[in-house]
Motif scaffolding. Sequence first.
Motif, mmCIF file in Angstrom:
data_model
loop_
_atom_site.group_PDB
_atom_site.id
_atom_site.type_symbol
_atom_site.label_atom_id
_atom_site.label_comp_id
_atom_site.label_asym_id
_atom_site.label_seq_id
_atom_site.Cartn_x
_atom_site.Cartn_y
_atom_site.Cartn_z
ATOM 1 N N LEU A 159 29.127 39.890 72.938
ATOM 2 C CA LEU A 159 29.045 40.621 74.204
ATOM 3 C C LEU A 159 30.393 40.730 74.917
ATOM 4 N N GLN A 170 27.061 33.162 69.112
ATOM 5 C CA GLN A 170 25.796 33.906 69.238
ATOM 6 C C GLN A 170 25.795 34.901 70.391
ATOM 7 N N VAL A 171 26.527 34.576 71.473
ATOM 8 C CA VAL A 171 26.440 35.398 72.688
ATOM 9 C C VAL A 171 27.802 35.880 73.172
ATOM 10 N N PHE A 172 28.724 34.964 73.403
ATOM 11 C CA PHE A 172 29.967 35.336 74.073
ATOM 12 C C PHE A 172 30.810 36.326 73.266
ATOM 13 N N TYR A 229 18.322 33.214 76.059
ATOM 14 C CA TYR A 229 18.593 34.442 75.299
ATOM 15 C C TYR A 229 19.017 34.092 73.873
ATOM 16 N N ALA A 230 19.911 33.111 73.741
ATOM 17 C CA ALA A 230 20.369 32.702 72.413
ATOM 18 C C ALA A 230 19.256 32.040 71.616
ATOM 19 N N TYR A 261 29.078 37.793 83.141
ATOM 20 C CA TYR A 261 27.632 37.628 83.306
ATOM 21 C C TYR A 261 26.958 38.981 83.488
ATOM 22 N N PHE A 278 26.289 40.314 80.100
ATOM 23 C CA PHE A 278 25.097 39.678 79.538
ATOM 24 C C PHE A 278 23.828 40.307 80.105
ATOM 25 N N LEU A 285 20.802 42.351 78.114
ATOM 26 C CA LEU A 285 19.398 41.956 78.185
ATOM 27 C C LEU A 285 18.520 43.106 78.666
ATOM 28 N N VAL A 293 21.064 32.384 79.860
ATOM 29 C CA VAL A 293 21.945 32.735 78.740
ATOM 30 C C VAL A 293 21.570 31.910 77.511
ATOM 31 N N MET A 296 27.018 28.993 71.345
ATOM 32 C CA MET A 296 26.942 30.055 72.349
ATOM 33 C C MET A 296 28.100 31.035 72.207
ATOM 34 N N LYS A 326 17.059 34.590 70.158
ATOM 35 C CA LYS A 326 17.687 35.196 68.982
ATOM 36 C C LYS A 326 17.444 34.331 67.747
#
Length: 363
Positions: free
Chosen positions: A195, A190-192, A83-84, A244, A247, A251, A80, A187, A87
């Motif tokens: 998504l 950028q991700v949580f 992945y960030a 997850y 995520f 991906l 994870v 995080m 980015k």
Amino acid sequence: MMFISAFLSGCATCDRTGSMPESARETLEVLAGQHRVCKVALAVIKNRQLDSIDSATGCRPASAPSHDSVFQAASLSKPVFAYAVLKLVAQGKLELDAPVVGYLPQGYRHQFHPLAAQPTDLVTDPRLQALTVRMVLNHTSGLPNWASGPLKFDSTPGTAWSYSGEGYVLLQRAVEAVTGQTLDQFMAAQVFAPLAMNHSSYVWNEGIAQKLLPGTKANGAARVTMDLKSPNAAFSLYTTAADYGRFLVALLNDDDMLKRLTASPATVDRSLGLDWGLGWGIEGNQDDRYIWQWGNNTGYRAFVIASLRTGDGLVMLTNSENGMELAEPMTQKILPGEHKLFQSSLLGVDILNFFCNTLRLCF
């Protein structure tokens, strides 16, 4: 040791009840009971879409996890974070082949314990200047997995594959410096949030605590575990199987990201067809390539794997030190065929579990 390994591999997938049931959920229930895995949650991905969330319990009193039950994901934190990082690379804020320390004007101060602020040492080894973002992500940094004292290189950066949590912490510091945010803040943004991973965090907090399942030993007894209140890119992710799974779906539907993370991987074990890409293990054969990662925190075990060809895969989170016993049979259920990654020394004998499961000495 060879005897122990053979013994465990022989029992890891044995079926004491005859042939396994047809459905993933029923198989999960049988395996959880066989291996005394107190709580397990499974996200199944089919054709790059989240297909189902299943759960089971192998301890009494029986109460299966809910869809928002939180586990420590251990090293499933790394993909994870990677992945960030990729980015940030796409945004031009990091370069894959730039030295990590170049993003740290004050140099890198290493913590002797990843969750304790002190003691520390300023790393002055000149080899640090050659350690790039790419080398951290594919575990060719030359750093040890963890160092309980001053940080020393095991090998020259870029020359050999060796799994390293220390490298991920170094890169975490660079990301924090570039973004001006702590890892958990970065995080989340950028991700949580993008998504909708609404039950995920790189730090323990009161919201996490309300849904967190306590860790257990191999015999099902409670295991005292640490609340991870300092974010760590290598192992501190709290999450749910559903989060997850979201995520992993994101991906698997991002062709550019997949091409980037699987291009020019580092060789791990040629005899088993194992390499390591940018944040993920890669298992390859004539027909397919699979990305994978396992997790091992005190009281918790986790596993994720997905086919790049079919877009099928699974995320498995457990609150049991027996949890990895379920990884191979559940992988066979979702992704049939031989998976040599389970022969790797990376997934070797857990001595504490061996004593607990065979001699009933559970420390």
